[in-house]
Design a protein around this motif. Structure first.
Motif, short mmCIF file in Angstrom:
data_model
loop_
_atom_site.label_atom_id
_atom_site.label_comp_id
_atom_site.label_asym_id
_atom_site.label_seq_id
_atom_site.Cartn_x
_atom_site.Cartn_y
_atom_site.Cartn_z
N THR A 104 -12.78 5.78 -10.90
CA THR A 104 -11.71 5.50 -11.85
C THR A 104 -10.36 5.19 -11.24
O THR A 104 -9.48 4.67 -11.92
CB THR A 104 -11.54 6.70 -12.80
N ALA A 105 -10.15 5.51 -9.97
CA ALA A 105 -8.84 5.28 -9.35
C ALA A 105 -8.72 3.81 -8.92
O ALA A 105 -9.64 3.01 -9.08
CB ALA A 105 -8.64 6.20 -8.16
N CYS A 106 -7.58 3.46 -8.35
CA CYS A 106 -7.37 2.12 -7.84
C CYS A 106 -8.32 1.84 -6.67
O CYS A 106 -9.02 2.74 -6.20
CB CYS A 106 -5.91 1.95 -7.39
N ASP A 107 -8.34 0.61 -6.19
CA ASP A 107 -9.22 0.26 -5.08
C ASP A 107 -8.72 0.87 -3.76
O ASP A 107 -7.59 1.36 -3.68
CB ASP A 107 -9.31 -1.26 -4.94
N PHE A 108 -9.59 0.82 -2.73
CA PHE A 108 -9.29 1.56 -1.50
C PHE A 108 -8.04 1.06 -0.78
O PHE A 108 -7.28 1.86 -0.25
CB PHE A 108 -10.50 1.56 -0.55
N TYR A 109 -7.81 -0.26 -0.76
CA TYR A 109 -6.62 -0.76 -0.07
C TYR A 109 -5.36 -0.29 -0.77
O TYR A 109 -4.40 0.17 -0.13
CB TYR A 109 -6.64 -2.28 0.02
N GLN A 110 -5.33 -0.40 -2.08
CA GLN A 110 -4.15 0.01 -2.85
C GLN A 110 -3.90 1.52 -2.70
O GLN A 110 -2.76 1.96 -2.61
CB GLN A 110 -4.32 -0.35 -4.33
N ALA A 111 -4.99 2.29 -2.65
CA ALA A 111 -4.85 3.73 -2.48
C ALA A 111 -4.23 4.06 -1.11
O ALA A 111 -3.30 4.86 -1.01
CB ALA A 111 -6.21 4.41 -2.63
N ALA A 112 -4.76 3.43 -0.07
CA ALA A 112 -4.24 3.68 1.28
C ALA A 112 -2.78 3.27 1.39
O ALA A 112 -1.96 3.96 2.00
CB ALA A 112 -5.09 2.94 2.31
N LEU A 113 -2.45 2.12 0.79
CA LEU A 113 -1.08 1.60 0.88
C LEU A 113 -0.09 2.51 0.15
O LEU A 113 0.95 2.87 0.70
CB LEU A 113 -1.02 0.19 0.29
N THR A 114 -0.40 2.90 -1.08
CA THR A 114 0.55 3.69 -1.87
C THR A 114 0.64 5.12 -1.37
O THR A 114 1.67 5.78 -1.53
CB THR A 114 0.17 3.69 -3.36
N PHE A 115 -0.44 5.63 -0.75
CA PHE A 115 -0.41 6.99 -0.21
C PHE A 115 0.52 7.08 1.00
O PHE A 115 1.06 8.14 1.30
CB PHE A 115 -1.83 7.42 0.16
N ASN A 116 0.68 5.96 1.68
CA ASN A 116 1.56 5.90 2.85
C ASN A 116 2.93 5.43 2.36
O ASN A 116 3.15 4.24 2.14
CB ASN A 116 0.97 4.94 3.88
N LYS A 117 3.85 6.36 2.16
CA LYS A 117 5.14 6.02 1.56
C LYS A 117 5.87 4.93 2.33
O LYS A 117 6.47 4.02 1.75
CB LYS A 117 6.02 7.28 1.48
N ARG A 118 5.81 5.00 3.67
CA ARG A 118 6.51 4.02 4.50
C ARG A 118 5.93 2.63 4.31
O ARG A 118 6.66 1.65 4.14
CB ARG A 118 6.44 4.44 5.97
N ASP A 119 4.60 2.52 4.32
CA ASP A 119 3.97 1.22 4.19
C ASP A 119 4.18 0.64 2.79
O ASP A 119 4.36 -0.58 2.64
CB ASP A 119 2.47 1.32 4.48
N CYS A 120 4.14 1.50 1.79
CA CYS A 120 4.33 1.03 0.41
C CYS A 120 5.73 0.45 0.23
O CYS A 120 5.89 -0.65 -0.31
CB CYS A 120 4.11 2.19 -0.56
N ILE A 121 6.74 1.14 0.72
CA ILE A 121 8.11 0.65 0.62
C ILE A 121 8.25 -0.67 1.39
O ILE A 121 8.87 -1.63 0.91
CB ILE A 121 9.09 1.71 1.15
N SER A 122 7.65 -0.73 2.58
CA SER A 122 7.73 -1.95 3.39
C SER A 122 7.07 -3.13 2.68
O SER A 122 7.55 -4.27 2.76
CB SER A 122 7.08 -1.72 4.75
N ALA A 123 5.96 -2.87 1.98
CA ALA A 123 5.26 -3.94 1.27
C ALA A 123 6.04 -4.44 0.07
O ALA A 123 5.94 -5.62 -0.31
CB ALA A 123 3.88 -3.45 0.82
N LEU A 124 6.85 -3.58 -0.53
CA LEU A 124 7.59 -3.95 -1.74
C LEU A 124 8.94 -4.61 -1.44
O LEU A 124 9.46 -5.36 -2.26
CB LEU A 124 7.81 -2.71 -2.62
N LYS A 125 9.49 -4.35 -0.27
CA LYS A 125 10.83 -4.86 0.04
C LYS A 125 10.94 -6.38 -0.05
O LYS A 125 11.95 -6.90 -0.55
CB LYS A 125 11.28 -4.36 1.42
N PRO A 126 9.93 -7.16 0.41
CA PRO A 126 10.06 -8.63 0.28
C PRO A 126 10.18 -9.11 -1.16
O PRO A 126 10.62 -10.23 -1.39
CB PRO A 126 8.77 -9.14 0.93
N TYR A 127 9.80 -8.27 -2.12
CA TYR A 127 9.89 -8.63 -3.53
C TYR A 127 11.21 -8.18 -4.15
O TYR A 127 11.40 -8.29 -5.36
CB TYR A 127 8.72 -8.01 -4.30
N GLY A 128 12.12 -7.67 -3.32
CA GLY A 128 13.43 -7.28 -3.81
C GLY A 128 13.46 -5.98 -4.58
O GLY A 128 14.39 -5.74 -5.37
N ILE A 129 12.47 -5.11 -4.35
CA ILE A 129 12.43 -3.82 -5.04
C ILE A 129 13.46 -2.89 -4.41
O ILE A 129 13.39 -2.61 -3.21
CB ILE A 129 11.02 -3.20 -4.96
#
Length: 329
Positions: A104-129
């Protein structure tokens, strides 16, 4: 014919007991006319089914099956409510992807990315978040306290990079508090994120996949009695959680749009609950939880009920969406 649903709970992290509570709530509210629920505890030593008499039966990890009363039970789906590793960091997601059982949870890549706070923020920055100013540390790195303070200022937050339920989080008000806070964070993870302090209203926004569409749930305002929304505030009643949040129409629209944008940028599915702080009038992204707490008093269930969705309806939708998604892949 009823579907066999494994309710995954427990895990390998400090959030084990919280996950057990969440799993038992799922077990209580699951529609028994549609599903045969099986509580499955995930521990480092073993995975096992536990019945209503607390009798344990090992799960066969080769195909995630259960031998019970002389027959082999195959599961139609796994309801993943494991907080922290391995349920929120992608490990269980990848396992179920390999053996072909919907979860029921998100897929494995999305889970790994969002669980890693640093990587998640880095992935969102190019979108102006918008986010806080960050400073990263790995265990063994030289700690230059003056450089940290020059970058993020005081007060600031020191956090374990991969942990939930506010474990390993400290608010640092003075230079002298920095090293003890870093030591606390390293007890939870060997990576640390240090963030500038954002002053303003804190809100939690649930976004889910509901009936085939991305749905932003009513927003919750967090008012902590402590210095921040820590473990005591989350689980021991040291906070007010106000749903719907006391926001202006403009503020509500801004944070709803931002939460939905992030959910879609990251190609999420299933549950998510993201935290935001209105700093200088703009919502700033803090972090995303993909398996948020699920007690009856937890924020996401509160938000669903405020949206007119009962817990049973929410659980049924989540299971059926996971099965439908698996068929399409």
């Amino acid at each position: 014919m009823k579907k066999n649903i494994a309710i995954l709970m427990g895990g390998y992290s400090s959030e084990f007991d919280i996950s057990i509570q969440s799993g038992n709530v799922v077990y209580k509210h699951l529609d028994k006319s549609l599903y045969n629920p099986y509580r499955v505890h995930i521990t480092k030593d073993s995975w096992f089914y536990i019945d209503d008499q607390d009798q344990k039966t090992l799960i066969d990890k080769n195909d995630f099956s259960l031998s019970k009363d002389g027959s082999k039970i195959i599961f139609d789906a796994a309801f993943n409510i494991v907080h922290g590793s391995p349920g929120e960091d992608g490990l269980l997601q990848a396992y179920f992807e390999l053996i072909g059982i919907p979860q029921t949870a998100c897929d494995f890549y999305q889970a790994a990315l969002t669980f890693n706070k640093r990587d998640c923020i880095s992935a969102l920055k190019p979108y102006g978040i918008p986010t806080a100013t960050n400073y990263f540390l790995n265990k063994g790195d030289a700690i230059a306290v003056n450089d940290i303070i020059h970058t993020v200022g005081l007060p600031c937050f020191v956090k374990a990079n991969k942990a939930g339920s506010s474990y390993g989080v400290s608010k640092v008000n003075t230079k002298e508090e920095m090293l003890p806070a870093i030591d606390i964070a390293y007890k939870e993870d060997d990576e640390i994120i240090i963030e500038s302090f954002l002053s303003g209203t804190e809100v939690s926004v649930g976004v889910i996949t509901y009936k085939g569409k991305d749905l932003v749930l009513p927003i919750t305002e967090i008012v902590s009695e402590n210095e921040f929304f820590d473990y005591e505030a989350k689980y021991l009643g040291k906070s007010q959680e106000i749903t719907p949040a006391r926001l202006t129409k403009e503020q509500e629209e801004k944070v709803r749009e931002l939460a939905l944008k992030i959910y879609q940028i990251l190609k999420m599915k299933g549950f998510s609950r993201s935290e935001y702080i209105f700093h200088n009038g703009e919502p700033h992204f803090v972090e995303m939880n993909t398996n948020p707490g699920f007690s009856e008093a937890s924020i996401l269930p509160q938000q669903a009920i405020a949206a007119g969705i009962s817990l049973t309806e929410l659980l049924t939708n989540t299971i059926e969406e996971s099965i439908k998604s698996q068929k399409y892949n």
